[in-house]
Design a protein around this motif. Structure first.
Motif, PDB file in Angstrom:
ATOM      1  N   HIS A  36       5.468  39.482 -27.894  1.00 20.85           N
ATOM      2  CA  HIS A  36       5.843  38.792 -26.657  1.00 20.85           C
ATOM      3  C   HIS A  36       6.985  37.795 -26.896  1.00 20.85           C
ATOM      4  O   HIS A  36       6.948  36.654 -26.419  1.00 20.85           O
ATOM      5  N   GLU A  37       7.994  38.231 -27.596  1.00 21.94           N
ATOM      6  CA  GLU A  37       9.082  37.317 -27.920  1.00 21.94           C
ATOM      7  C   GLU A  37      10.359  38.084 -28.244  1.00 21.94           C
ATOM      8  O   GLU A  37      10.331  39.289 -28.524  1.00 21.94           O
ATOM      9  N   THR A  38      11.464  37.359 -28.210  1.00 21.67           N
ATOM     10  CA  THR A  38      12.759  37.888 -28.612  1.00 21.67           C
ATOM     11  C   THR A  38      13.344  36.981 -29.686  1.00 21.67           C
ATOM     12  O   THR A  38      13.266  35.759 -29.586  1.00 21.67           O
ATOM     13  N   VAL A  39      13.910  37.595 -30.708  1.00 21.48           N
ATOM     14  CA  VAL A  39      14.619  36.870 -31.750  1.00 21.48           C
ATOM     15  C   VAL A  39      16.070  37.331 -31.726  1.00 21.48           C
ATOM     16  O   VAL A  39      16.346  38.533 -31.751  1.00 21.48           O
ATOM     17  N   LEU A  88       6.879  37.470 -21.650  1.00 19.45           N
ATOM     18  CA  LEU A  88       7.729  37.014 -22.748  1.00 19.45           C
ATOM     19  C   LEU A  88       7.592  35.498 -22.886  1.00 19.45           C
ATOM     20  O   LEU A  88       7.868  34.760 -21.943  1.00 19.45           O
ATOM     21  N   ARG A  89       7.161  35.051 -24.056  1.00 19.59           N
ATOM     22  CA  ARG A  89       6.786  33.648 -24.209  1.00 19.59           C
ATOM     23  C   ARG A  89       7.784  32.815 -25.005  1.00 19.59           C
ATOM     24  O   ARG A  89       7.756  31.593 -24.926  1.00 19.59           O
ATOM     25  N   ARG A  90       8.620  33.454 -25.783  1.00 21.99           N
ATOM     26  CA  ARG A  90       9.487  32.678 -26.657  1.00 21.99           C
ATOM     27  C   ARG A  90      10.782  33.430 -26.924  1.00 21.99           C
ATOM     28  O   ARG A  90      10.795  34.650 -27.074  1.00 21.99           O
ATOM     29  N   LEU A  91      11.881  32.659 -26.981  1.00 22.18           N
ATOM     30  CA  LEU A  91      13.193  33.189 -27.317  1.00 22.18           C
ATOM     31  C   LEU A  91      13.744  32.328 -28.449  1.00 22.18           C
ATOM     32  O   LEU A  91      14.016  31.137 -28.259  1.00 22.18           O
ATOM     33  N   THR A  92      13.859  32.931 -29.626  1.00 27.56           N
ATOM     34  CA  THR A  92      14.264  32.192 -30.817  1.00 27.56           C
ATOM     35  C   THR A  92      15.670  32.596 -31.234  1.00 27.56           C
ATOM     36  O   THR A  92      15.972  33.795 -31.341  1.00 27.56           O
ATOM     37  N   PHE A  93      16.526  31.613 -31.471  1.00 23.98           N
ATOM     38  CA  PHE A  93      17.908  31.842 -31.883  1.00 23.98           C
ATOM     39  C   PHE A  93      18.049  31.531 -33.368  1.00 23.98           C
ATOM     40  O   PHE A  93      17.543  30.513 -33.850  1.00 23.98           O
ATOM     41  N   LEU A 125      18.137  21.675 -25.222  1.00 23.36           N
ATOM     42  CA  LEU A 125      17.103  22.197 -24.335  1.00 23.36           C
ATOM     43  C   LEU A 125      15.721  22.075 -24.948  1.00 23.36           C
ATOM     44  O   LEU A 125      14.742  21.765 -24.281  1.00 23.36           O
ATOM     45  N   GLY A 126      15.634  22.352 -26.257  1.00 27.37           N
ATOM     46  CA  GLY A 126      14.343  22.332 -26.926  1.00 27.37           C
ATOM     47  C   GLY A 126      13.379  23.290 -26.265  1.00 27.37           C
ATOM     48  O   GLY A 126      13.712  24.406 -25.917  1.00 27.37           O
ATOM     49  N   GLY A 127      12.168  22.859 -26.046  1.00 28.05           N
ATOM     50  CA  GLY A 127      11.145  23.714 -25.450  1.00 28.05           C
ATOM     51  C   GLY A 127      10.926  23.438 -23.988  1.00 28.05           C
ATOM     52  O   GLY A 127       9.877  23.753 -23.440  1.00 28.05           O
ATOM     53  N   ALA A 128      11.900  22.798 -23.337  1.00 28.03           N
ATOM     54  CA  ALA A 128      11.707  22.408 -21.942  1.00 28.03           C
ATOM     55  C   ALA A 128      11.510  23.598 -21.039  1.00 28.03           C
ATOM     56  O   ALA A 128      12.160  24.635 -21.183  1.00 28.03           O
ATOM     57  N   VAL A 129      10.608  23.456 -20.074  1.00 24.78           N
ATOM     58  CA  VAL A 129      10.382  24.489 -19.073  1.00 24.78           C
ATOM     59  C   VAL A 129      11.145  24.093 -17.819  1.00 24.78           C
ATOM     60  O   VAL A 129      11.063  22.948 -17.374  1.00 24.78           O
ATOM     61  N   PRO A 130      11.921  25.001 -17.228  1.00 23.26           N
ATOM     62  CA  PRO A 130      12.747  24.639 -16.075  1.00 23.26           C
ATOM     63  C   PRO A 130      11.925  24.347 -14.835  1.00 23.26           C
ATOM     64  O   PRO A 130      10.811  24.814 -14.691  1.00 23.26           O
ATOM     65  N   ALA A 131      12.514  23.592 -13.950  1.00 19.38           N
ATOM     66  CA  ALA A 131      11.865  23.343 -12.666  1.00 19.38           C
ATOM     67  C   ALA A 131      11.889  24.605 -11.827  1.00 19.38           C
ATOM     68  O   ALA A 131      12.746  25.468 -11.986  1.00 19.38           O
ATOM     69  N   ALA A 132      10.913  24.710 -10.919  1.00 17.67           N
ATOM     70  CA  ALA A 132      10.853  25.879 -10.041  1.00 17.67           C
ATOM     71  C   ALA A 132      12.095  25.925  -9.171  1.00 17.67           C
ATOM     72  O   ALA A 132      12.699  24.925  -8.833  1.00 17.67           O
ATOM     73  N   VAL A 143      17.884  28.143 -35.132  1.00 17.48           N
ATOM     74  CA  VAL A 143      18.712  27.187 -34.400  1.00 17.48           C
ATOM     75  C   VAL A 143      17.873  26.471 -33.350  1.00 17.48           C
ATOM     76  O   VAL A 143      17.892  25.244 -33.221  1.00 17.48           O
ATOM     77  N   ALA A 144      17.128  27.244 -32.577  1.00 13.74           N
ATOM     78  CA  ALA A 144      16.281  26.687 -31.521  1.00 13.74           C
ATOM     79  C   ALA A 144      15.318  27.759 -31.049  1.00 13.74           C
ATOM     80  O   ALA A 144      15.586  28.960 -31.176  1.00 13.74           O
ATOM     81  N   SER A 145      14.200  27.321 -30.495  1.00  8.87           N
ATOM     82  CA  SER A 145      13.237  28.217 -29.872  1.00  8.87           C
ATOM     83  C   SER A 145      12.942  27.657 -28.490  1.00  8.87           C
ATOM     84  O   SER A 145      12.544  26.493 -28.358  1.00  8.87           O
ATOM     85  N   VAL A 146      13.168  28.464 -27.455  1.00  2.77           N
ATOM     86  CA  VAL A 146      13.096  27.963 -26.080  1.00  2.77           C
ATOM     87  C   VAL A 146      12.234  28.861 -25.215  1.00  2.77           C
ATOM     88  O   VAL A 146      11.976  30.027 -25.540  1.00  2.77           O
ATOM     89  N   ASP A 147      11.800  28.312 -24.109  1.00  2.00           N
ATOM     90  CA  ASP A 147      11.135  29.108 -23.081  1.00  2.00           C
ATOM     91  C   ASP A 147      12.191  30.020 -22.451  1.00  2.00           C
ATOM     92  O   ASP A 147      13.259  29.549 -22.054  1.00  2.00           O
TER      93      ASP A 147
END
Length: 409
Positions: free
Chosen positions: A207-210, A83-88, A382-389, A96-100
């Motif tokens: 590969h995404e959720t809206v 899953l590559r993208r989650l769009t609100f 948050l934008g498109g930021a990827v979280p830290a491990a 509204v936003a699209s995030v990892d």
């Protein structure tokens, strides 16, 4: 007594017989480990066969180590849904936003697994099917603990006696109701209901959720790949659980349709698809909280004992970890000591994961306009930021004991 004498006694001691009700996730996982520790295991499942398909589920944190020790991790990685993208979206369908996705789930990219539910149940069944008896299209009718074991009668007419019985039969567990009392005693309703079903992917999603939101309502389209179908979800806030609708699928459809009657975006088409869906799943968003998970020779595991709700994303992981801990606790103890050890070692992990969400406090499904705006502001930041491990501590808040090197028999 010499080592040879000990081994001879182990081989001649009858294997304890146990019954597990439920063949979804917790049941086969428990069967795997109990078989390893020398138990003779029977699994009964009311469905006529393994349930294939189903919505995607997560395996995270401590649960990853469970499936690794079972030897099924490589196969699950092959089945991983990327899953590559989650769009609100807002009420008008504007973005509204699209995030990892990992930004919100607390998962760790490249480590956590998301698979179709059917892929996990199939992997668990394959790992144990040659060593365990499965009884499909049957279920437990009565349980009697008045003797030295548990006398069980099956709906199909069979009668057997087991040393222990385990309820791994889900949120609405029949085993729990039979032994511990009505579900209402233990259900913690979180203020939401949902309907899930599949529909045609006419949206070009891959590969995404809206996720569309208005206060107290949400509609989601989840595309696990670029195929012909998507998973659709309609979620809504409701002060009291609509128990009168549970036994009537048409009443469920009518209720959902009425809640979303004036909704925009693609929701009217989703409601129409729900009307025709042959795989509609309707339920409340609830947890199971119990003061004890065992009574006599009967114990519960997974959602039957401690369903965390899908809002935590930890239902499958708790089932896998709970099954491992229950079997490990029984590996060198009798049922009373084993059940006590199971609760002592596992309850904190369960509670930490259940406490990730509170009643009426679902971050993805705000119930008021103010909460929705706060959620949207957070998403834009948050934008498109990827979280830290590292992931959420709750996912990994338990260190598994090492499995016993030798089987009991």
């Amino acid at each position: 007594m010499t080592r040879t004498d000990q081994l001879r006694n182990v081989r001649t001691t009858p294997r304890p017989k146990v019954l597990i009700s439920g063949a979804s996730i917790a049941g086969p996982a428990l069967a795997f480990w109990l078989n390893r520790y020398g138990y003779e295991v029977t699994v009964v499942e009311k469905a006529g066969a393994l349930r294939d398909g189903g919505y995607p589920i997560d395996v995270r944190g401590t649960a990853l180590e469970v499936v690794r020790r079972m030897g099924i991790l490589p196969g699950l990685r092959d089945a991983h849904i990327d899953l590559r993208r989650l769009t609100f979206l807002d009420g008008d369908g504007g973005e509204v936003a699209s995030v990892d996705p990992h930004t919100l789930t607390g998962g760790v990219a490249g480590q956590d697994i998301e698979v179709r539910r059917g892929d996990l149940t199939r992997a668990l069944h394959t790992a144990v099917r040659d060593d365990v008896e499965f009884l499909f299209d049957d279920r437990v009718d009565t349980l009697d603990q008045s003797g030295h074991g548990v006398d069980v009668t099956f709906r199909g007419g069979g009668r057997r006696t087991f040393d222990m019985v385990f309820g791994a039969d889900g949120l609405h567990s029949r085993t729990r109701a039979t032994v511990f009392g009505p579900e209402e005693r233990y259900q913690r309703y979180l203020g939401y209901c949902f309907a899930g079903f599949t529909m045609r992917n006419t949206f070009g999603l891959s590969h995404e959720t809206v996720l569309w939101n208005t206060p107290g309502r949400a509609a989601a389209l989840y595309a696990v790949g670029g195929g012909d179908d998507v998973h659709a979800f309609l979620n809504f806030a409701r002060p009291r659980a609509p128990f009168d609708a549970f036994r009537n699928p048409e009443a469920q459809r009518d209720l959902v349709a009425s809640v979303f009657a004036d909704a925009g975006w693609e929701v009217p088409g989703m409601v129409a698809a729900m009307r025709d869906a042959d795989d509609l799943f309707f339920d409340t968003v609830s947890q199971i909280r119990m003061p004890r998970w065992s009574a006599g020779r009967v114990a519960l595991v997974g959602d039957a004992a401690y369903a965390p709700s899908f809002l935590t994303g930890q239902g499958s992981s708790l089932a896998l970890v709970g099954a491992y801990m229950l079997a490990a606790s029984l590996a060198d103890r009798d049922h009373a000591a084993g059940f006590a050890a199971y609760e002592h070692s596992t309850r904190h992990f369960v509670t930490v994961n259940q406490d990730q969400v509170g009643e009426g406090d679902a971050a993805l499904f705000p119930a008021t306009a103010q909460a929705l705006e706060r959620r949207n502001e957070m998403l834009r930041a948050l934008g498109g930021a990827v979280p830290a491990a590292g992931g959420r501590p709750a996912h990994s808040a338990l260190t598994l004991p090492e499995p016993m090197a030798l089987r009991r028999a």
